[in-house]
Motif scaffolding. Structure first.
Motif, PDB file in Angstrom:
ATOM      1  N   SER A  11      64.485  -4.141  13.448  1.00  0.00           N
ATOM      2  CA  SER A  11      64.771  -4.139  14.877  1.00  0.00           C
ATOM      3  C   SER A  11      64.222  -2.880  15.528  1.00  0.00           C
ATOM      4  O   SER A  11      63.916  -1.872  14.854  1.00  0.00           O
ATOM      5  CB  SER A  11      66.280  -4.241  15.124  1.00  0.00           C
ATOM      6  OG  SER A  11      66.942  -3.126  14.548  1.00  0.00           O
ATOM      7  N   VAL A  12      64.097  -2.972  16.851  1.00  0.00           N
ATOM      8  CA  VAL A  12      63.573  -1.828  17.607  1.00  0.00           C
ATOM      9  C   VAL A  12      64.515  -0.646  17.430  1.00  0.00           C
ATOM     10  O   VAL A  12      65.744  -0.782  17.515  1.00  0.00           O
ATOM     11  CB  VAL A  12      63.418  -2.219  19.093  1.00  0.00           C
ATOM     12  CG1 VAL A  12      62.912  -1.033  19.903  1.00  0.00           C
ATOM     13  CG2 VAL A  12      62.483  -3.396  19.226  1.00  0.00           C
ATOM     14  N   TYR A  13      63.913   0.511  17.173  1.00  0.00           N
ATOM     15  CA  TYR A  13      64.624   1.763  16.922  1.00  0.00           C
ATOM     16  C   TYR A  13      65.391   1.740  15.599  1.00  0.00           C
ATOM     17  O   TYR A  13      66.233   2.594  15.354  1.00  0.00           O
ATOM     18  CB  TYR A  13      65.566   2.127  18.067  1.00  0.00           C
ATOM     19  CG  TYR A  13      64.845   2.330  19.371  1.00  0.00           C
ATOM     20  CD1 TYR A  13      64.033   3.447  19.563  1.00  0.00           C
ATOM     21  CD2 TYR A  13      64.959   1.401  20.395  1.00  0.00           C
ATOM     22  CE1 TYR A  13      63.354   3.636  20.761  1.00  0.00           C
ATOM     23  CE2 TYR A  13      64.280   1.579  21.591  1.00  0.00           C
ATOM     24  CZ  TYR A  13      63.468   2.696  21.771  1.00  0.00           C
ATOM     25  OH  TYR A  13      62.799   2.883  22.945  1.00  0.00           O
ATOM     26  N   THR A  38      64.975   1.534  11.188  1.00  0.00           N
ATOM     27  CA  THR A  38      64.103   2.178  10.213  1.00  0.00           C
ATOM     28  C   THR A  38      64.160   1.416   8.907  1.00  0.00           C
ATOM     29  O   THR A  38      65.254   1.033   8.452  1.00  0.00           O
ATOM     30  CB  THR A  38      64.515   3.640   9.971  1.00  0.00           C
ATOM     31  OG1 THR A  38      64.524   4.335  11.219  1.00  0.00           O
ATOM     32  CG2 THR A  38      63.556   4.325   9.005  1.00  0.00           C
ATOM     33  N   PRO A  85      53.552   3.248  14.036  1.00  0.00           N
ATOM     34  CA  PRO A  85      54.951   3.582  13.702  1.00  0.00           C
ATOM     35  C   PRO A  85      55.160   3.830  12.224  1.00  0.00           C
ATOM     36  O   PRO A  85      56.262   3.622  11.711  1.00  0.00           O
ATOM     37  CB  PRO A  85      55.694   2.333  14.179  1.00  0.00           C
ATOM     38  CG  PRO A  85      54.731   1.219  14.006  1.00  0.00           C
ATOM     39  CD  PRO A  85      53.365   1.802  14.265  1.00  0.00           C
ATOM     40  N   GLN A 116      59.299   2.616  11.565  1.00  0.00           N
ATOM     41  CA  GLN A 116      60.304   2.785  12.610  1.00  0.00           C
ATOM     42  C   GLN A 116      59.695   2.307  13.933  1.00  0.00           C
ATOM     43  O   GLN A 116      59.071   3.063  14.652  1.00  0.00           O
ATOM     44  CB  GLN A 116      60.764   4.233  12.717  1.00  0.00           C
ATOM     45  CG  GLN A 116      61.912   4.434  13.711  1.00  0.00           C
ATOM     46  CD  GLN A 116      62.396   5.860  13.745  1.00  0.00           C
ATOM     47  OE1 GLN A 116      61.760   6.732  13.153  1.00  0.00           O
ATOM     48  NE2 GLN A 116      63.499   6.113  14.420  1.00  0.00           N
ATOM     49  N   GLY A 160      59.497   1.176  17.826  1.00  0.00           N
ATOM     50  CA  GLY A 160      60.167   1.635  19.037  1.00  0.00           C
ATOM     51  C   GLY A 160      59.360   1.290  20.260  1.00  0.00           C
ATOM     52  O   GLY A 160      58.255   0.731  20.181  1.00  0.00           O
ATOM     53  N   SER A 182      57.788   5.720  25.573  1.00  0.00           N
ATOM     54  CA  SER A 182      58.531   6.347  26.675  1.00  0.00           C
ATOM     55  C   SER A 182      57.902   6.014  28.021  1.00  0.00           C
ATOM     56  O   SER A 182      58.598   5.891  29.038  1.00  0.00           O
ATOM     57  CB  SER A 182      58.583   7.851  26.463  1.00  0.00           C
ATOM     58  OG  SER A 182      57.266   8.399  26.417  1.00  0.00           O
ATOM     59  N   SER A 241      65.072  11.331  29.266  1.00  0.00           N
ATOM     60  CA  SER A 241      65.510  10.434  28.192  1.00  0.00           C
ATOM     61  C   SER A 241      67.021  10.346  28.075  1.00  0.00           C
ATOM     62  O   SER A 241      67.533   9.471  27.388  1.00  0.00           O
ATOM     63  CB  SER A 241      64.919  10.899  26.859  1.00  0.00           C
ATOM     64  OG  SER A 241      65.342  12.222  26.573  1.00  0.00           O
ATOM     65  N   GLN A 265      68.480   5.072  29.798  1.00  0.00           N
ATOM     66  CA  GLN A 265      69.186   4.323  28.748  1.00  0.00           C
ATOM     67  C   GLN A 265      69.347   2.859  29.136  1.00  0.00           C
ATOM     68  O   GLN A 265      69.202   1.954  28.295  1.00  0.00           O
ATOM     69  CB  GLN A 265      70.556   4.958  28.498  1.00  0.00           C
ATOM     70  CG  GLN A 265      70.486   6.353  27.895  1.00  0.00           C
ATOM     71  CD  GLN A 265      71.858   6.942  27.644  1.00  0.00           C
ATOM     72  OE1 GLN A 265      72.865   6.289  27.906  1.00  0.00           O
ATOM     73  NE2 GLN A 265      71.899   8.173  27.158  1.00  0.00           N
ATOM     74  N   GLN A 310      65.969   1.245  28.735  1.00  0.00           N
ATOM     75  CA  GLN A 310      65.662   1.098  27.311  1.00  0.00           C
ATOM     76  C   GLN A 310      66.432  -0.065  26.700  1.00  0.00           C
ATOM     77  O   GLN A 310      65.884  -0.844  25.917  1.00  0.00           O
ATOM     78  CB  GLN A 310      66.006   2.411  26.602  1.00  0.00           C
ATOM     79  CG  GLN A 310      65.594   2.458  25.129  1.00  0.00           C
ATOM     80  CD  GLN A 310      65.887   3.812  24.519  1.00  0.00           C
ATOM     81  OE1 GLN A 310      66.427   4.689  25.170  1.00  0.00           O
ATOM     82  NE2 GLN A 310      65.515   3.977  23.272  1.00  0.00           N
ATOM     83  N   ALA A 350      64.739  -3.469  25.156  1.00  0.00           N
ATOM     84  CA  ALA A 350      65.027  -3.854  23.764  1.00  0.00           C
ATOM     85  C   ALA A 350      65.598  -5.259  23.701  1.00  0.00           C
ATOM     86  O   ALA A 350      65.321  -6.007  22.763  1.00  0.00           O
ATOM     87  CB  ALA A 350      65.989  -2.851  23.139  1.00  0.00           C
TER      88      ALA A 350
END
Length: 1658
Positions: free
Chosen positions: A1064-1066, A1068, A1114, A1137, A1139, A1142, A1204, A1210, A1213, A1217
């Protein structure tokens, strides 16, 4: 190999049974009833066989004695005599019995031998077949063994050791099988020999008994002959005796019958003379009525059958239609529901993506749809009501017009003529074409039924059907009267004038004519109905539905006749829960003239009981009627449908096209067409050509004639198609306008004219043209078709001239309700006897040098045998062949010839004009020559000839350098130049080559180019040169040349491919691998050494590697550069990882801020739209770029600066996601190698990396959206509880949703058990698309900030939630010191208030609540214990004292609850309101914080008096708890008379610690007070006085003051002191008393008891 066959053992000979042939010689049987057996063989326990038994000496045949042979003759010839008692007779009887026993045994023996003979025949046949099969298998195995031996020799010569071993094993198995088969053959042969030997013995025994069998047959024949003679003689005697008895019986019966006949004849003559006159008058009318009734009965039965057939067919059709419609609606409903669900899910996802409440939106949308549906239903209901009102108005107008038309004055009566004269005169006028006047008198009923469009026809029908006619022409003039008479005498006379409506009646208003009257009537009816109808409720369930059920549910009168009366009984069953009533309301208005209901109300009926209703139907018109019979029950009204159906006629043909096919000229073919009548009314039909017309046989002068033979024989009226029958038909059976329009004016309805009175036949003739008609009808072309019957009409085809023939026919009917039916007849006449059914033989697509075959069928119509010769054109004889070339075809049969087509490559040059080189199409003519026939039969062979070439492009492949740890893939194309699909396959592939798809096998379509992936993976370091062979399905080979160089690098990877799980996003994912250096020696003998192709080996030593990562990936590799020593390995970790960039998140945040600013600035936008801040949808591509780019951000947004850690960042983001569509990346990371150590590198000098010694690491990196996301608080994963009071708990709810497509098992990380954070509702599973709310609790125990991480763990990823909060202590201060609030004395039933204050000293708002112990639940539980007044004063713990008698609380506080803001104070007011006198009112007030923490406890006290005076002080003499009983209150006068003394105890303790030192006096105080009151009293103060002061002073007591006055609201203290007198005895306490009187509104006297004592310790 077949298993051995189990040989059936021979069947043992059992007891002999009697044979079918009698008279055989007996067989001597040993005692015991069975044959003697041989002793068993040693070691064998099996039963004896038939052979052993037949060879037994005891089994022998003996001849029967002569007495046994002659016995049948003696018994047949000797007459019956009585039994003799002599010895000779006894001996004769014994010998006869013995002979019979021997004969019986003989017959059994013969029967058993026959059975054994049949069984042995069958067993021997089976054994021979088995032996034959064994021999065949032995021969087959021998041949296989020889073949295997030959193959072994061949393979041994070829030195193929593996094949020789396999064949030798096969030879061994064949040898074993052959030995088993030979053993089986030997056993079967032995069994066969034994069975044949047994069979021979059986035949020998049968030969011995052959003579006995013949004698037995002769004896049986003679015995049967003797019995037949005796039976014949007995039958003759019985016949003679029976004949004699019958003769005497006939004589007696004839005499008796003659006497009775004479008496009866005389009586009949007398009766005939008496009834002769009556019979003559009524005979004709009776016969007419009987015939009419019989005709009506037959017609009714036929119509009934027709209706039943129609009903069954309609029901079947409706069921099929309903099922199909239901299936369609179900499928449509399911598809619609699925589409709606899909749309709802999409809409819900969009709403959730926008951050709105999906449930609220869907709820509002559903409510809006329901409102729209209700509006549509209301509009539809209004429209239907309008239509109903308009239809009712139109019906009333139509009825009014019909009533006006029917209300015509009756015709005047004219001269009385007979009905026959009127009818025949009218027929004569019709035939002459003259206009006839209206008949002077006719029944009113027939006038109403007749159609106004055809007055003549209706009147004729009425005249003919009024009465029946019998006899000849003389009877027509014998009657001068008529049966038509008016119901009321003088009604038809000229003097009777029509009724005139009075003027006052015309001016009178109709009943309920105005709208107001109608409303009043409707309201009155509703009120009456509401009084009658009651709602029935039983056991809590209200009855709903129809109160009574009818059996049957529909009252249906089928196929009725006018004038008859029909009755039906129905049963009404009470379907309610309890007793009910039923009342008949009536039938509808249009049914009252025809339907009568007989119903006797049964009274109260229990549930399930039934009653009967008689429905009588008397039809007056021939018309379908429908309506309802209405009833009224106690629970409401209900109705039963009523339907009346008239007779109808419904005819149809089974087909509309009669196809004769092909027919030879001169022959005749016949087909049949069926005319079916499924109705209950018969009619007359006639088959006509479309061009024909009907002829009517009429007399020259147009008058109808008849002969003397009968009245019904020669009447020939002919009516046009507009004439109608006497009965009206139903609108359902009437033909449609289209059908009636098809009937031309020339189409006449010819046939027997059916009426109610008689049948008028017609004479018709079918015209025949001059030329012979090829398609004609059979003999049956016209006639009557009965109800529910069918008629077959033959159609004959006799071709005269070759060609197609087409003829149209029409079926006409006398009944106008039946439309004309049409059908066609077609046929083709042919003159050639021999033909080919398939004149074109299509061989489809053929390849060169391939054989194709087909069968050509030739048919003949000739009745003789013909010789056929098949010829192929000379250009194609090398390619096409027909076998056989000559043949004979039998009469009326077919002949098949075999066609062989083998195209050569020379076909395009040989075929010439028959082959098209561009389209490659071959058209080859083939000729069939028939003997004695000039015109040959030709058919054509069609084929498309194509090639079978396959082409590989490129023809050569060079793979270049490739390490042994990798594979190189290249693509080649395979092209099919053929017009047919071909199967191909690469065979004999080396192990280091792989071809995909399907491992190099497959099917290639015509003219298709198929790409193939050729993968090369070398197994060792060398140079490779090889060829790949591709074979087609027909055996053609195509080659592909390949070359490559294999490389073995000095390092190797433990894994060359890593497949990360869906991350999944973010999230690892980490994987590990090793870089191994296994190069220890340059000697190739021990192991393979690193080299490039055939070059020298690489040196042994440290080797450096470096992973070259792609930019902006990544992927993280640690370490990416390193050196591996020989024989060592290095651990490398690879992390993935995924993501979001930004830049992408900031764009989304800027877009969200821009929309918010725009929404705030737009004042015209509604307030609810401000919350709908939608996020733009993103579709991430390979590098995570946006498909839709956002516009340049305004300057206001750029000033904000989204970082951020901001909320906007947030939220954006989380939104991105959530809407992440998933992405799969494949990275190939090269790892270059160098033969140096990285430590030896000088400065930044690059290492010498070889391009050929390169390893590759393949990474599969799937990135997906997180399986679980936070849907609350704009998707933020940080939950900040803020400041929470210590000791209290705050709960925050976090909504998480499973956005994946599968159910997930959920687990959570462990929070600190001693920490303030707690997960209250952990879940175990989260379904797909499900949203669950997690309750998180924060309970701080100290004033410090706290923070923890909660991980939501699934197999698809982990969601981390950050929990934050700060604990703050909450403190408040109370203004009451000591915790006691004394309210003082109050007059009973008055109140007094007092106040106090609470101060909030904490920085948090505090929620408080006030609770009284008297109102708590704990006090109720405490009352179950021992009362407090029974315990001592020290043991009493009850704080709540006396309470009000009314049940209301004596103390109250305001406010009860609220919130104390930080650093603020709150004032409280306590009110004391007693309702009776008591000194022990008390309660405890508790201050609760947040409904949990007890902050302060305040004791509330108070006393109440009936008057405003009170005395306080002294020792208590009573308990603080009052009795539960009510103390009666005396009146004021009574209380003054009986003055009560209230005691007061005052105890004085004089403490004397030392006898020498004087101690202070002992003191006590009494308080005398006056209560402030609002009551009006005479005195504003009270007076008090104490007597006996002198005696008290003598005893050492000092009291001050002894008298005084106390004002309202004040108290005075009476001080009492005591010093022991000189004569005081310390061992005995001193007692004294005095009276204390209080005077105010009333007078009260208290007796004060003084007790004084000396103590040595306090």
């Amino acid at each position: 190999m077949r298993p051995p066959v189990a040989v059936e053992p021979p069947v043992a000979v059992g007891p002999l049974r009697q044979s079918r042939c009698s008279g055989r010689a007996p067989v001597r049987v040993p005692p015991g009833g069975s044959c003697a057996r041989r002793p068993p063989r040693p070691g064998c326990s099996a039963p004896l066989t038939e052979r052993d038994k037949l060879e037994d000496p005891g089994f022998e045949v003996v001849s029967p004695p002569p007495e046994a042979e002659d016995e049948p003759h003696v018994r047949c010839s000797r007459p019956e005599k009585g039994h003799s008692a002599t010895d000779a007779d006894k001996r004769e009887e014994k010998s006869a019995a013995r002979d019979r026993i021997q004969v019986l045994h003989l017959r059994r023996t013969l029967d058993h031998l026959e059975k054994l003979h049949r069984e042995k025949d069958l067993f021997i046949e089976k054994t021979r077949e088995e032996l034959r099969a064994c021999r065949q298998r032995v021969g087959l195995l021998t041949d296989q063994q020889d073949s295997v031996a030959a193959r072994v020799a061949t393979e041994r010569e070829a030195t193929n050791t593996a094949a020789v071993g396999r064949l030798q094993a096969l030879s061994g198995r064949l040898r074993v099988e052959l030995e088993k088969e030979q053993c089986l053959q030997a056993r079967v042969a032995d069994t066969l020999r034994e069975s044949e030997s047994t069979m021979w013995h059986i035949e020998i025994q049968e030969g011995r008994l052959e003579g006995v069998r013949k004698r037995a047959q002769e004896e049986a024949t003679s015995a049967r002959r003797c019995l037949q003679v005796q039976a014949a003689r007995r039958r003759e005697e019985e016949a003679l005796a029976k004949a004699e008895r019958n003769r005497l019986l006939r004589v007696r019966r004839s005499m008796h019958l003659q006497k009775e006949h004479g008496v009866r004849h005389q009586r009949l003559v007398e009766d005939a003379q008496k009834n002769h006159k009556v019979a003559v008058k009524l005979l004709k009318a009776s016969l007419g009525r009987i015939r009419e009734q019989e005709k009506k009965g037959r017609k009714e039965s036929l119509e009934h059958l027709k209706r039943r057939m129609e009903a069954v067919l309609a029901l079947k059709g409706s069921i099929a239609t309903s099922r199909e419609t239901l299936r369609k609606f179900q499928a449509w409903g399911q598809a619609k529901a699925a589409l709606a669900e899909q749309r709802a899910q999409v809409e819900k996802a969009e709403i959730l993506a926008q951050g709105r409440d999906a449930f609220k939106h869907l709820f509002h949308q559903r409510r809006y749809q329901e409102l729209e549906a209700q509006n549509r239903a209301f509009e539809e209901e209004q429209r239907l009501r309008k239509q109903e009102i308009v239809s009712r108005i139109l019906k009333e107008e139509a009825k009014e017009d019909a009533r006006k038309k029917k209300a015509c004055p009756p015709a005047k009566a004219t001269a009385r003529l007979t009905l026959r004269d009127k009818a025949w005169s009218y027929v004569a006028h019709v035939c002459e074409g003259k206009a006839t006047a209206a008949m002077p008198c006719c029944p009113l009923q027939l006038q109403e039924i007749g159609s106004p469009a055809h007055p003549r026809t209706s009147r004729l029908v009425e005249a003919i059907s009024s009465e029946s006619v019998q006899g000849g022409p003389g009877n027509l003039t014998s009657e001068s009267g008529t049966l038509a008479e008016p119901e009321i005498p003088g009604l038809w006379s000229e003097d009777c004038s029509s009724y005139q409506v009075p003027k006052e009646d015309m001016d009178q208003k109709p009943v309920c004519g105005t709208k107001v009257d109608k409303d009043i009537l409707a309201c009155t009816v509703e009120q009456l109905t509401s009084r009658i109808v009651h709602k029935q409720v039983a056991s809590g369930h209200a009855f709903k539905g129809q109160p009574f059920h009818s059996k049957p549910k529909l009252i249906h009168f089928k196929d009725f006749d006018i004038g008859k009366v029909y009755k039906k009984k129905i049963r009404l069953v009470n379907a309610t829960y309890t007793i009910n009533y039923c009342k008949l309301v009536g039938v509808e208005e249009h049914l009252k003239d025809f339907v009568h209901i007989d119903f006797d109300p049964p009274g109260p009926m229990s549930a399930g009981m039934s009653c009967e209703v008689l429905v009588t139907f008397k039809p007056m018109i021939n018309k379908d009627l429908e309506g309802n019979v209405s009833f009224l029950a106690q629970t409401g009204g209900f109705s039963i449908p009523l339907k009346c159906s008239a007779k109808k006629c419904s005819v149809s043909l089974d087909k509309e096209l009669v196809d004769f096919g092909s027919c030879v000229v001169g022959e005749t073919a016949s087909r049949a067409i069926t005319l079916t009548n499924v109705g209950s009314l018969g009619t007359t039909f006639r088959f006509l050509r479309v061009s024909e017309s009907c002829e009517v046989d009429a007399s020259p002068n147009g008058l109808l004639t008849y002969k003397d033979k009968g009245f019904y024989d020669k009447i020939v009226p002919s009516f046009s198609k507009g004439h109608k029958d006497g009965d009206e038909s139903s609108p359902l059976d009437a033909p449609s306008p289209k059908e009636s329009g098809k009937l031309g004016s020339k189409e006449l309805e010819v046939g027997p004219a059916e009426s109610e009175g008689m049948t008028v036949p017609t004479i018709t003739a079918l015209p025949v043209g001059e030329d012979q008609v090829e398609i004609s009808l059979g003999e049956v072309t016209e006639g009557d078709i009965s109800p529910f019957s069918s008629i077959r009409v033959p159609v004959i085809f006799t071709p005269v001239v070759p060609g197609a023939v087409h003829t149209r026919f029409k079926v006409m009917f006398k009944n106008q309700q039946c439309p004309a039916l049409c059908f066609r007849a077609v046929g083709v006449a042919m003159d050639v006897p021999v033909w080919v059914p398939k004149p074109h033989v299509d061989l489809k697509i053929c390849m060169y040098d391939r054989l194709y075959q087909d069968s050509v069928l030739v048919r003949t119509r000739s009745k003789a045998t013909l010789r056929l010769t098949f010829e192929v054109c000379k250009e194609l004889r090398a390619h096409i062949e027909l076998l056989p070339e000559t043949g004979y075809i039998q009469a009326l049969s077919s002949y098949s010839v075999q066609l062989k087509f083998l195209p050569r490559h020379s076909l395009p040059e040989d075929a010439g004009k028959y082959f098209d080189k561009e389209t490659r199409v071959l058209e080859a003519p083939v000729t069939i020559r028939v003997a004695d026939q000039i015109k040959p039969v030709v058919f054509t062979v069609h084929a498309i000839v194509t090639t079978s070439d396959l082409e590989l492009n490129p023809p050569e492949v060079d793979f270049g350098y490739c390490t042994i740890y990798e594979a190189i893939r290249t693509q080649v194309s395979l092209c099919n130049h053929s017009l047919l699909p071909q199967e191909f396959g690469f065979v004999g592939l080396p192990k280091f080559v792989d071809i995909q798809p399907n491992d190099g096998f497959g099917t290639i379509l015509p003219l298709e180019t198929l790409p193939l992936d050729v993968t090369f993976q070398p197994s060792e370091a060398k140079e490779y040169n090889f060829e790949l062979l591709c074979k087609s399905e027909i055996g053609r080979c195509f080659r592909l040349t390949c070359r490559a160089v294999g490389v073995r690098p000095p390092l190797e990877l433990s894994h060359h491919q890593i497949k990360f799980a869906a991350t999944s996003v973010y999230g690892t994912s980490v994987a590990a691998l090793y870089v191994i250096n296994s190069h220890l020696s340059t000697s190739p003998l021990t192991r393979s050494v690193p080299r490039i192709g055939s070059a020298g080996a690489s040196p042994v030593g440290p080797t450096t590697f470096e992973f070259l990562l792609p930019p902006d990936s990544p992927i993280t590799i640690s370490p990416s550069v390193g050196t591996v020593l020989p024989g060592k390995k290095c651990l490398v970790q690879v992390a993935f990882q995924p993501g979001l960039s930004s830049k992408l998140v900031r764009k989304e945040a800027f877009q969200a801020l821009a929309k918010e600013l725009k929404a705030h600035k737009d004042t015209a936008t509604p307030r609810k739209d401000l919350q709908r801040l939608s996020f733009s949808r993103l579709q991430l591509q390979d590098q995570g770029q946006l498909v839709q780019a956002s516009a340049p951000q305004p300057l206001e947004l750029q000033k904000h600066g989204v970082n951020s850690r901001s909320d906007e960042y947030q939220a954006s983001q989380a939104a991105l996601a959530r809407s992440f569509q998933g992405k799969f990346d494949k990275f190939v990371v090269p790892c270059v190698l160098a033969s140096d150590d990285i430590k030896d590198r000088k400065g930044m000098e690059p290492l010498s990396f070889s391009p050929h010694n390169t390893l590759f690491l393949e990474l599969w990196c799937p990135a997906v959206a997180p399986a679980i996301v936070v849907t609350s608080d704009k998707g933020k994963t940080i939950s900040n509880f803020g400041d929470i009071a210590v000791g209290h708990r705050c709960i925050k709810k976090v909504a998480i949703q499973n956005i994946s497509s599968e159910d997930l098992a959920v687990d959570f990380s462990v929070l600190n058990p001693s920490g303030p954070f707690v997960l209250l509702n952990p879940i175990r599973e989260l379904a797909a698309g499900e949203t669950r709310v997690l309750a998180l609790s924060f309970s701080p125990q100290e004033t410090i900030p706290a923070q923890e991480m909660l991980d939501v763990i699934t197999r698809r990823g982990t969601l981390s939630l950050t929990l934050m909060g700060t604990g703050v202590a909450s403190t408040i201060a109370c203004s009451i010191e000591g915790g006691v609030l004394n309210m003082g004395y109050v007059i009973a039933r008055e109140s007094v208030s007092s106040g106090f204050q609470l101060q909030n000293n904490s920085p948090l708002p505090i929620k408080f609540s006030m609770r009284l112990d008297s109102l708590s639940n704990a006090r109720t539980e405490g009352r179950q214990q021992v009362p407090q007044f029974l315990a001592s004063r020290d043991q009493r713990t009850d704080i709540v004292g006396t309470q009000n008698l009314s049940g209301q609380s004596v103390f109250s506080v305001v406010p009860v609850e609220g919130i104390l803001e930080p650093s603020r104070a709150q004032d409280f007011t306590v009110t004391f309101s007693p309702d009776h006198e008591s000194l022990y009112f008390s309660d405890q007030l508790q201050v609760m914080l947040f409904d949990k923490t007890l902050s302060h406890q305040i004791l509330l006290k108070g006393a109440a008096r009936e008057h405003m005076m009170f005395v306080e002080g002294g020792d208590p003499l009573d308990v603080p708890v009052e009795s539960l009983t009510m103390t009666p209150t005396l009146a004021l006068e009574r209380r003054e008379e009986t003055e009560e003394l209230k005691p007061i105890l005052v105890t004085l303790n004089y403490v004397q610690l030392d006898a020498d030192t004087p101690a202070p006096p002992a003191t006590r105080e009494l308080q005398v007070g006056c209560i402030r009151t609002t009551q009006l009293t005479q005195k504003k103060s009270i007076e008090f006085g104490l007597d006996s002061i002198a005696s008290l002073q003598h005893k050492g007591f000092t009291i001050e003051p002894t008298r005084g006055t106390v004002e309202r609201g004040q108290t005075k203290t009476i001080s009492i002191s005591w010093v022991p007198p000189a004569d005081f005895d310390p061992d005995h306490p001193l007692t004294a008393s005095a009276l204390l009187q209080l005077r105010g509104a009333v007078k009260e006297t208290y007796k004060v008891l003084f007790v004084a004592q000396v103590v040595t310790s306090p």
